[in-house]
Design an enzyme around this catalytic site. Structure first.
Site, PDB file in Angstrom:
ATOM      1  N   GLN A  18     -10.212  -3.595  -2.757  1.00  0.00           N
ATOM      2  CA  GLN A  18     -11.525  -3.121  -2.156  1.00  0.00           C
ATOM      3  C   GLN A  18     -12.663  -3.596  -3.128  1.00  0.00           C
ATOM      4  O   GLN A  18     -13.867  -3.714  -3.093  1.00  0.00           O
ATOM      5  CB  GLN A  18     -11.348  -1.642  -2.127  1.00  0.00           C
ATOM      6  CG  GLN A  18     -12.605  -0.822  -1.875  1.00  0.00           C
ATOM      7  CD  GLN A  18     -12.977  -0.892  -0.408  1.00  0.00           C
ATOM      8  OE1 GLN A  18     -12.533  -0.966   0.332  1.00  0.00           O
ATOM      9  NE2 GLN A  18     -14.420  -1.481  -0.274  1.00  0.00           N
ATOM     10  N   HIS A  40      -7.379   0.567  -6.381  1.00  0.00           N
ATOM     11  CA  HIS A  40      -7.735  -0.049  -4.959  1.00  0.00           C
ATOM     12  C   HIS A  40      -8.198  -1.303  -5.397  1.00  0.00           C
ATOM     13  O   HIS A  40      -9.628  -1.579  -5.192  1.00  0.00           O
ATOM     14  CB  HIS A  40      -8.576   0.663  -3.927  1.00  0.00           C
ATOM     15  CG  HIS A  40      -8.455   0.303  -2.659  1.00  0.00           C
ATOM     16  ND1 HIS A  40      -7.757  -0.785  -2.164  1.00  0.00           N
ATOM     17  CD2 HIS A  40      -8.982   0.707  -1.563  1.00  0.00           C
ATOM     18  CE1 HIS A  40      -7.944  -0.977  -0.829  1.00  0.00           C
ATOM     19  NE2 HIS A  40      -8.651  -0.013  -0.450  1.00  0.00           N
ATOM     20  N   ASP A  73     -16.810   8.000  -1.814  1.00  0.00           N
ATOM     21  CA  ASP A  73     -15.650   8.169  -1.273  1.00  0.00           C
ATOM     22  C   ASP A  73     -15.151   9.399  -0.505  1.00  0.00           C
ATOM     23  O   ASP A  73     -15.670  10.443  -0.602  1.00  0.00           O
ATOM     24  CB  ASP A  73     -14.562   7.403  -2.045  1.00  0.00           C
ATOM     25  CG  ASP A  73     -12.989   7.127  -1.020  1.00  0.00           C
ATOM     26  OD1 ASP A  73     -12.890   6.994   0.101  1.00  0.00           O
ATOM     27  OD2 ASP A  73     -12.198   6.872  -1.948  1.00  0.00           O
ATOM     28  N   ARG A 104       0.907  -0.920   0.106  1.00  0.00           N
ATOM     29  CA  ARG A 104      -0.069  -0.085  -0.068  1.00  0.00           C
ATOM     30  C   ARG A 104       0.967   1.137  -0.049  1.00  0.00           C
ATOM     31  O   ARG A 104       1.702   1.093   0.836  1.00  0.00           O
ATOM     32  CB  ARG A 104      -0.758   0.020   1.264  1.00  0.00           C
ATOM     33  CG  ARG A 104      -1.582   1.443   1.342  1.00  0.00           C
ATOM     34  CD  ARG A 104      -2.484   1.426   2.553  1.00  0.00           C
ATOM     35  NE  ARG A 104      -3.824   0.790   2.040  1.00  0.00           N
ATOM     36  CZ  ARG A 104      -5.121   1.052   2.620  1.00  0.00           C
ATOM     37  NH1 ARG A 104      -5.278   2.090   3.597  1.00  0.00           N
ATOM     38  NH2 ARG A 104      -6.048   0.769   2.313  1.00  0.00           N
ATOM     39  N   ARG A 108     -13.834  -7.469   2.700  1.00  0.00           N
ATOM     40  CA  ARG A 108     -12.605  -7.075   2.409  1.00  0.00           C
ATOM     41  C   ARG A 108     -11.897  -8.524   2.756  1.00  0.00           C
ATOM     42  O   ARG A 108     -11.108  -9.083   2.105  1.00  0.00           O
ATOM     43  CB  ARG A 108     -11.892  -5.924   3.037  1.00  0.00           C
ATOM     44  CG  ARG A 108     -12.695  -4.746   2.730  1.00  0.00           C
ATOM     45  CD  ARG A 108     -12.409  -4.245   1.537  1.00  0.00           C
ATOM     46  NE  ARG A 108     -10.859  -4.255   1.210  1.00  0.00           N
ATOM     47  CZ  ARG A 108      -9.912  -3.379   1.379  1.00  0.00           C
ATOM     48  NH1 ARG A 108     -10.366  -2.557   2.155  1.00  0.00           N
ATOM     49  NH2 ARG A 108      -8.840  -3.662   1.105  1.00  0.00           N
ATOM     50  N   CYS A 154     -16.062   2.426   0.846  1.00  0.00           N
ATOM     51  CA  CYS A 154     -14.952   1.695   1.332  1.00  0.00           C
ATOM     52  C   CYS A 154     -14.506   1.921   2.549  1.00  0.00           C
ATOM     53  O   CYS A 154     -13.930   1.057   3.234  1.00  0.00           O
ATOM     54  CB  CYS A 154     -13.812   1.894   0.363  1.00  0.00           C
ATOM     55  SG  CYS A 154     -13.017   3.705   0.443  1.00  0.00           S
TER      56      CYS A 154
HETATM   57  N1  NVA Z   1      -9.533   7.289  -1.509  1.00  0.00           N
HETATM   58  C1  NVA Z   1      -9.048   6.983  -0.191  1.00  0.00           C
HETATM   59  C2  NVA Z   1      -9.576   5.602   0.250  1.00  0.00           C
HETATM   60  C3  NVA Z   1      -9.319   4.946   1.511  1.00  0.00           C
HETATM   61  C4  NVA Z   1      -9.386   3.585   1.586  1.00  0.00           C
HETATM   62  C5  NVA Z   1      -7.821   7.209  -0.028  1.00  0.00           C
HETATM   63  O1  NVA Z   1      -6.897   6.912  -0.661  1.00  0.00           O
HETATM   64  O2  NVA Z   1      -7.506   7.550   1.344  1.00  0.00           O
HETATM   65  N1   CP Z   2     -11.225   0.637   2.788  1.00  0.00           N
HETATM   66  C1   CP Z   2      -9.902   0.627   3.077  1.00  0.00           C
HETATM   67  O1   CP Z   2      -8.873   0.267   2.505  1.00  0.00           O
HETATM   68  O2   CP Z   2      -9.797   0.745   4.493  1.00  0.00           O
HETATM   69  P1   CP Z   2      -8.311   1.027   5.228  1.00  0.00           P
HETATM   70  O3   CP Z   2      -7.622   2.421   4.772  1.00  0.00           O
HETATM   71  O4   CP Z   2      -8.728   1.076   6.554  1.00  0.00           O
HETATM   72  O5   CP Z   2      -7.500  -0.353   4.947  1.00  0.00           O
END
Ligand code: NVA
Ligand code: CP
Length: 327
Positions: free
Chosen positions: A136, A133, A229, A106, A315, A270
């Site tokens: 997800q 992602h 989101d 990540r 998930r 998400c």
């Molecule tokens: N768009 C958000 C998704 C988090 C799971 C981010 O990148 O922070």
């Molecule tokens: N939806 C998601 O990826 O959550 P986290 O950022 O908590 O992993």
């Protein structure tokens, strides 16, 4: 279906049949977990979880899924590894793939996870980049399939910031599975033209469609899934909040939106979500801008139409399917 050794960097790399296979496997693993049937198919293997951004769901899903499959995990947090600071991605990939059977990453640019995969001798799974992602999306697809019994032909409307990981990936997922995907947001938050064009080509083959609009009332008519989101994503500067709030407030998911959608519509997110001011960021935004509900109202988030916690649970089951299939 044999996915052994495959990376999961974006769903663009997977065929509809392969996605269906992962969803079927996830549904089966979910059933087995509920019945407490043990699934230690990969006993003795080891995977490493690299997180250059924070996480609750993705990290926990990988850890629990791995444990259930008999796999041991190592967690590397943003401060605990040399990656990027003292060691480049290619070297990191070669070191880690000599010790581990799989690598989750990540972080920031998609090109980083792509490079990791290029130099890795073991599967690399994208646990979120700025652009995509994919894990997800498997959870989202499973959740939608559980709700409606099918994916093909389902109408999904996504409101808010659609040019980041979740918006991009949902468009890809819907195109792949023959779904009708509508993005509704201010024009500057539409996904990039080349990705839209690519998804339209895929949708033309699968019977799906991609629509972009700025008109909320038009976008939600007949929608069976309403998704959104956060308006500011991890890695973005806090300075963009005021512009985002001004631009995206008309695209908040609220009671009016849900009432205009299909009467069986579900709400998805998400997570994490800013639906109240019970978080540090939520409070800060409230103090500076006077609003306590951002991309979704608390009323919708807590309503019977909201499936966000089943989506979060999924998930784990879908990530378990990815591990089970690719290791
Ligand atoms: N768009 C958000 C998704 C988090 C799971 C981010 O990148 O922070
Ligand atoms: N939806 C998601 O990826 O959550 P986290 O950022 O908590 O992993």
């Amino acid at each position: 279906m044999n996915l052994r050794g495959r990376h999961l960097l974006t769903l663009l790399d997977y065929s509809p049949a392969e996605i269906d296979y992962l969803l079927d496997l996830a549904a089966d693993l979910k059933e087995k977990k509920k019945e407490r049937i043990f699934t230690e198919y990969h006993k003795g293997k080891n995977i490493v979880l690299i997180f250059e951004k924070t996480s609750t769901r993705t990290r926990c899903a990988f850890e629990v899924a791995a444990h259930d499959l008999g796999i041991s995990t190592t967690y590397l947090d943003p401060a605990a590894s040399q990656i990027g600071h003292k060691e480049n991605i290619a070297d990191t990939a070669r070191v880690l793939s000599s010790m581990y059977d799989g690598i989750e990453y990540r972080g920031y640019g998609q090109e980083i996870v792509e490079e990791l995969a290029l130099y890795s001798g073991v599967p690399v799974w994208n646990g979120l980049t700025n652009e995509f992602h994919p894990t997800q999306m498997l959870a989202d697809l499973l959740t939608i399939r559980e709700s409606f019994g099918t994916l093909k032909g389902i109408k999904v409307t996504y409101l808010g910031d659609a040019r980041y990981n979740t918006g991009n990936s949902l468009m890809v997922a819907c195109a792949k599975m023959g779904m009708h995907f509508t993005v509704c947001t201010a024009g500057k938050y539409f996904p990039k033209d080349d990705l839209v064009a690519q998804c339209r080509e895929i949708a033309a083959e699968t019977g799906g469609s991609i629509t972009l609009t700025e008109d909320v009332a038009v976008s939600v008519v007949g929608a069976q899934v309403i998704s959104t989101d956060v308006w500011v994503s991890m890695g973005e500067s806090a300075e963009v909040w005021s512009e985002r709030i001004a631009d995206l407030r008309p695209y908040q998911v609220n009671r009016t939106v849900m009432e205009q959608a299909d009467k069986e519509a579900i709400f998805m997110h998400c997570l994490p979500a800013f639906h109240d001011n019970k978080t540090a960021v939520g409070r800060e935004v409230y103090e500076r801008y006077g609003i306590s509900e951002l991309e979704v109202t608390d009323e919708v988030f807590e309503s019977a139409q909201s499936v966000v916690f089943r989506e979060a649970e999924n998930r784990m089951h879908t990530i378990k399917a990815v591990l089970a299939a690719t290791l």
